[in-house]
Write a protein that holds these residues in place. Structure first.
Motif, PDB file in Angstrom:
ATOM      1  N   MET A  17      -1.913  -2.564  -3.273  1.00  0.00           N
ATOM      2  CA  MET A  17      -1.797  -1.992  -1.928  1.00  0.00           C
ATOM      3  C   MET A  17      -2.855  -2.566  -0.985  1.00  0.00           C
ATOM      4  O   MET A  17      -2.559  -2.873   0.171  1.00  0.00           O
ATOM      5  CB  MET A  17      -1.922  -0.469  -1.973  1.00  0.00           C
ATOM      6  CG  MET A  17      -0.698   0.227  -2.474  1.00  0.00           C
ATOM      7  SD  MET A  17      -0.942   2.001  -2.387  1.00  0.00           S
ATOM      8  CE  MET A  17       0.464   2.561  -3.308  1.00  0.00           C
ATOM      9  N   LEU A  18      -4.088  -2.713  -1.472  1.00  0.00           N
ATOM     10  CA  LEU A  18      -5.145  -3.287  -0.638  1.00  0.00           C
ATOM     11  C   LEU A  18      -4.858  -4.746  -0.305  1.00  0.00           C
ATOM     12  O   LEU A  18      -5.102  -5.197   0.822  1.00  0.00           O
ATOM     13  CB  LEU A  18      -6.492  -3.142  -1.328  1.00  0.00           C
ATOM     14  CG  LEU A  18      -7.053  -1.728  -1.377  1.00  0.00           C
ATOM     15  CD1 LEU A  18      -8.339  -1.692  -2.187  1.00  0.00           C
ATOM     16  CD2 LEU A  18      -7.295  -1.201   0.032  1.00  0.00           C
ATOM     17  N   ILE A  19      -4.329  -5.486  -1.274  1.00  0.00           N
ATOM     18  CA  ILE A  19      -3.952  -6.884  -1.010  1.00  0.00           C
ATOM     19  C   ILE A  19      -2.857  -6.936   0.054  1.00  0.00           C
ATOM     20  O   ILE A  19      -2.911  -7.743   0.981  1.00  0.00           O
ATOM     21  CB  ILE A  19      -3.514  -7.575  -2.314  1.00  0.00           C
ATOM     22  CG1 ILE A  19      -4.704  -7.748  -3.246  1.00  0.00           C
ATOM     23  CG2 ILE A  19      -2.850  -8.917  -2.024  1.00  0.00           C
ATOM     24  CD1 ILE A  19      -4.345  -8.183  -4.656  1.00  0.00           C
ATOM     25  N   GLY A  20      -1.852  -6.068  -0.074  1.00  0.00           N
ATOM     26  CA  GLY A  20      -0.767  -6.015   0.909  1.00  0.00           C
ATOM     27  C   GLY A  20      -1.277  -5.665   2.296  1.00  0.00           C
ATOM     28  O   GLY A  20      -0.862  -6.271   3.291  1.00  0.00           O
ATOM     29  N   LEU A  21      -2.184  -4.694   2.382  1.00  0.00           N
ATOM     30  CA  LEU A  21      -2.750  -4.325   3.689  1.00  0.00           C
ATOM     31  C   LEU A  21      -3.553  -5.474   4.290  1.00  0.00           C
ATOM     32  O   LEU A  21      -3.510  -5.693   5.504  1.00  0.00           O
ATOM     33  CB  LEU A  21      -3.628  -3.081   3.551  1.00  0.00           C
ATOM     34  CG  LEU A  21      -2.888  -1.767   3.382  1.00  0.00           C
ATOM     35  CD1 LEU A  21      -3.873  -0.630   3.143  1.00  0.00           C
ATOM     36  CD2 LEU A  21      -2.038  -1.471   4.603  1.00  0.00           C
ATOM     37  N   ALA A  22      -4.270  -6.209   3.454  1.00  0.00           N
ATOM     38  CA  ALA A  22      -5.042  -7.352   3.955  1.00  0.00           C
ATOM     39  C   ALA A  22      -4.110  -8.440   4.495  1.00  0.00           C
ATOM     40  O   ALA A  22      -4.390  -9.040   5.545  1.00  0.00           O
ATOM     41  CB  ALA A  22      -5.925  -7.910   2.840  1.00  0.00           C
TER      42      ALA A  22
END
Length: 85
Positions: A21-26
């Protein structure tokens, strides 16, 4: 009577899901950053940078890829991979 045993909290997602999820948000944030800018200081002058490859093709593609990563992060089940082996 009340039991003094600690209650274990179960989260909906696991650590791997949150990492995706953090990778996607980045990736989504990077797409919006690449899309920004291109405004002209003078409203009577048209700036051709609005139609650059970065703003028309690259940034929206990154945003869609980021949303795809988010969907994958939500649907990914790390426990399923452990039981299949």
């Amino acid at each position: 009577m009340k039991s003094n045993k600690p209650v274990k909290q179960n989260f909906v997602f696991q650590k791997k899901n949150y990492q995706f999820m953090l990778i996607g948000l980045a990736v989504i944030a990077l797409g919006f950053i690449l899309m920004s800018g291109g405004a002209s200081d003078d409203p009577n002058v048209f700036n051709e940078d609005v139609f650059s490859f970065r703003r028309i093709r690259l940034a929206p593609t990154l945003i869609l890829i980021g949303f795809g990563i988010e969907v994958f992060a939500i649907l990914y089940n790390p426990d399923k991979r452990k039981t299949e082996k």
